[in-house]
Enzyme design. Structure first.
Site, PDB file in Angstrom:
ATOM      1  N   ASN A  10       0.872  -1.177   0.000  1.00 31.89           N
ATOM      2  CA  ASN A  10       0.000   0.000   0.000  1.00 31.89           C
ATOM      3  C   ASN A  10       0.906   1.223   0.000  1.00 31.89           C
ATOM      4  O   ASN A  10       1.500   1.559   1.025  1.00 31.89           O
ATOM      5  CB  ASN A  10      -0.886  -0.018   1.254  1.00 31.89           C
ATOM      6  CG  ASN A  10      -1.661   1.276   1.431  1.00 31.89           C
ATOM      7  OD1 ASN A  10      -1.773   2.077   0.510  1.00 31.89           O
ATOM      8  ND2 ASN A  10      -2.201   1.482   2.626  1.00 31.89           N
ATOM      9  N   LYS A  12       0.145   4.249  -0.258  1.00 34.35           N
ATOM     10  CA  LYS A  12      -0.478   5.445   0.327  1.00 34.35           C
ATOM     11  C   LYS A  12      -0.252   6.650  -0.607  1.00 34.35           C
ATOM     12  O   LYS A  12      -0.237   6.471  -1.821  1.00 34.35           O
ATOM     13  CB  LYS A  12       0.060   5.688   1.737  1.00 34.35           C
ATOM     14  CG  LYS A  12      -0.011   4.437   2.619  1.00 34.35           C
ATOM     15  CD  LYS A  12       0.219   4.749   4.066  1.00 34.35           C
ATOM     16  CE  LYS A  12       0.344   3.464   4.851  1.00 34.35           C
ATOM     17  NZ  LYS A  12       0.205   3.657   6.286  1.00 34.35           N
ATOM     18  N   HIS A  93      -9.433   1.093   5.090  1.00 34.61           N
ATOM     19  CA  HIS A  93      -8.161   1.340   5.780  1.00 34.61           C
ATOM     20  C   HIS A  93      -8.401   2.302   6.939  1.00 34.61           C
ATOM     21  O   HIS A  93      -9.220   3.226   6.838  1.00 34.61           O
ATOM     22  CB  HIS A  93      -7.143   1.932   4.795  1.00 34.61           C
ATOM     23  CG  HIS A  93      -5.749   1.933   5.337  1.00 34.61           C
ATOM     24  ND1 HIS A  93      -5.322   2.841   6.277  1.00 34.61           N
ATOM     25  CD2 HIS A  93      -4.703   1.117   5.106  1.00 34.61           C
ATOM     26  CE1 HIS A  93      -4.056   2.590   6.594  1.00 34.61           C
ATOM     27  NE2 HIS A  93      -3.662   1.539   5.887  1.00 34.61           N
ATOM     28  N   GLU A  95      -6.796   4.722   7.970  1.00 34.37           N
ATOM     29  CA  GLU A  95      -6.550   6.128   7.652  1.00 34.37           C
ATOM     30  C   GLU A  95      -7.777   6.763   6.984  1.00 34.37           C
ATOM     31  O   GLU A  95      -7.900   7.987   6.951  1.00 34.37           O
ATOM     32  CB  GLU A  95      -5.284   6.258   6.787  1.00 34.37           C
ATOM     33  CG  GLU A  95      -4.037   6.030   7.640  1.00 34.37           C
ATOM     34  CD  GLU A  95      -2.811   5.563   6.881  1.00 34.37           C
ATOM     35  OE1 GLU A  95      -2.761   5.663   5.646  1.00 34.37           O
ATOM     36  OE2 GLU A  95      -1.877   5.072   7.558  1.00 34.37           O
ATOM     37  N   GLU A 163      -5.249  -4.890  10.781  1.00 30.10           N
ATOM     38  CA  GLU A 163      -4.212  -3.881  10.957  1.00 30.10           C
ATOM     39  C   GLU A 163      -4.481  -3.106  12.248  1.00 30.10           C
ATOM     40  O   GLU A 163      -5.269  -2.144  12.238  1.00 30.10           O
ATOM     41  CB  GLU A 163      -4.208  -2.904   9.784  1.00 30.10           C
ATOM     42  CG  GLU A 163      -3.966  -3.545   8.436  1.00 30.10           C
ATOM     43  CD  GLU A 163      -3.410  -2.540   7.436  1.00 30.10           C
ATOM     44  OE1 GLU A 163      -2.307  -2.764   6.940  1.00 30.10           O
ATOM     45  OE2 GLU A 163      -4.072  -1.514   7.193  1.00 30.10           O
ATOM     46  N   GLY A 169       2.710   2.171  10.834  1.00 28.34           N
ATOM     47  CA  GLY A 169       3.718   3.214  10.676  1.00 28.34           C
ATOM     48  C   GLY A 169       4.452   3.590  11.941  1.00 28.34           C
ATOM     49  O   GLY A 169       5.151   4.602  11.973  1.00 28.34           O
ATOM     50  N   SER A 209       3.521  -2.165  10.371  1.00 26.79           N
ATOM     51  CA  SER A 209       4.972  -2.177  10.615  1.00 26.79           C
ATOM     52  C   SER A 209       5.648  -3.498  10.246  1.00 26.79           C
ATOM     53  O   SER A 209       6.625  -3.890  10.889  1.00 26.79           O
ATOM     54  CB  SER A 209       5.268  -1.801  12.066  1.00 26.79           C
ATOM     55  OG  SER A 209       4.896  -0.457  12.318  1.00 26.79           O
TER      56      SER A 209
HETATM   57  C1  PEP Z   1      -0.742   0.222   6.134  1.00 29.57           C
HETATM   58  O1  PEP Z   1      -0.916   1.427   6.143  1.00 29.57           O
HETATM   59  O2  PEP Z   1      -1.571  -0.526   5.584  1.00 29.57           O
HETATM   60  C2  PEP Z   1       0.450  -0.305   6.780  1.00 29.57           C
HETATM   61  C3  PEP Z   1       0.450  -1.552   7.120  1.00 29.57           C
HETATM   62  O3  PEP Z   1       1.475   0.583   6.991  1.00 29.57           O
HETATM   63  P1  PEP Z   1       2.928   0.263   7.622  1.00 29.57           P
HETATM   64  O4  PEP Z   1       3.394  -1.045   7.018  1.00 29.57           O
HETATM   65  O5  PEP Z   1       3.769   1.410   7.188  1.00 29.57           O
HETATM   66  O6  PEP Z   1       2.748   0.148   9.089  1.00 29.57           O
END
Ligand code: PEP
Length: 249
Positions: A10, A12, A93, A95, A163, A169, A209
């Site tokens: 992803n 983003k 997601h 976000e 998630e 992040g 992460s």
């Molecule tokens: C995400 O935003 O779907 C995600 C898993 O981000 P990160 O791997 O950067 O934590």
């Protein structure tokens, strides 16, 4: 048929035309791992260019509107993603759930729109930090599943990404036992609602992460079929070790 491993990037709001070279490097090397399905979800602006540069690659959108068309300035409809060459869309997601106020009903409508446009869907769920700390994470996530997963779909075309919001992040990750407990609970809830197809065909991804150092451990947890990866998906150097870890499982 056994569920195939699935590693999805992803991007983003990252990536410009020059970033297509990173996608080319990722898909070229991912081809060495025949047992792993690899996809990248770049910003909308790069979907067409990525599909053209890497024919046959699984490329997806990061969101879609629930309507097919209309007066929704700035939004992109699922059939438009398909028209641009996408075969996948991420919905729900955190976000967007948190930042754009999307409810479970909104996420469900978007998932239905994606499926209706012929796309595969990755539907994200996950708890905030205070819910994890209060010990209510599984109940919280199962309520998201109940409210946002559509009723009728081909189980090979809908994956769930667990998630935890506090892990996205941040460099923080849950314990392997916590990941296995959550994925087991999600699998159980899906099996109770959809029967054997949920066990045989629906893929459950972990996200938050994931990197080359922790991928083996996290992807090895029970009922984990792969990863949704943010920051570590932007370059081949960071993303390919995760694909390689999935291939070893
Ligand atoms: C995400 O935003 O779907 C995600 C898993 O981000 P990160 O791997 O950067 O934590």
């Amino acid at each position: 048929m056994a569920r195939r491993k699935y590693v999805v990037g992803n991007w983003k709001m990252n990536g410009v035309t020059a970033s297509i070279a990173d996608a080319q490097a990722i898909f070229a090397a991912a081809g060495d791992h025949a047992g792993v399905d690899v996809a990248i979800c770049p910003p909308f602006t790069l979907i067409g260019a990525m599909v053209a540069a890497v024919p046959g690659a699984e490329v997806g959108g990061q969101d879609c509107h629930s309507a097919v068309s209309g007066a929704f300035t700035g939004s992109v409809a699922a059939p438009m993603l398909a028209d641009a060459g996408a075969s996948l869309v991420i919905v729900g997601h955190s976000e967007r759930r948190e930042g754009c106020g999307e409810s479970d009903a909104d996420v469900r409508a978007k998932a239905e729109a994606g499926l209706g446009a012929g796309l595969s869907v990755i539907l994200c769920v996950g708890e905030p930090c205070e819910v994890r700390e209060s010990g209510r994470a599984i109940d919280y996530v199962l309520a998201q599943i109940a409210g946002s997963v559509p009723d009728d779909f081909d189980a090979t075309r809908l994956a769930i990404a667990y998630e935890p919001i506090w892990a996205i992040g941040t460099g923080l990750v849950p314990t392997v036992d916590d990941v296995a407990a959550m994925h087991g609970a999600i699998r159980g809830a899906l099996a109770a609602r959809f029967g054997g197809a949920a066990e045989e065909d629906m893929r459950l991804l972990y996200g938050g992460s994931v990197n080359g150092d922790n991928a083996c451990e996290l992807l090895g947890a029970g009922d984990v079929d792969g990863a949704l990866v943010g920051g570590a998906s932007l370059t081949a150097a960071k993303f390919l070790p995760i694909v390689a870890a999935a291939a070893k499982l």
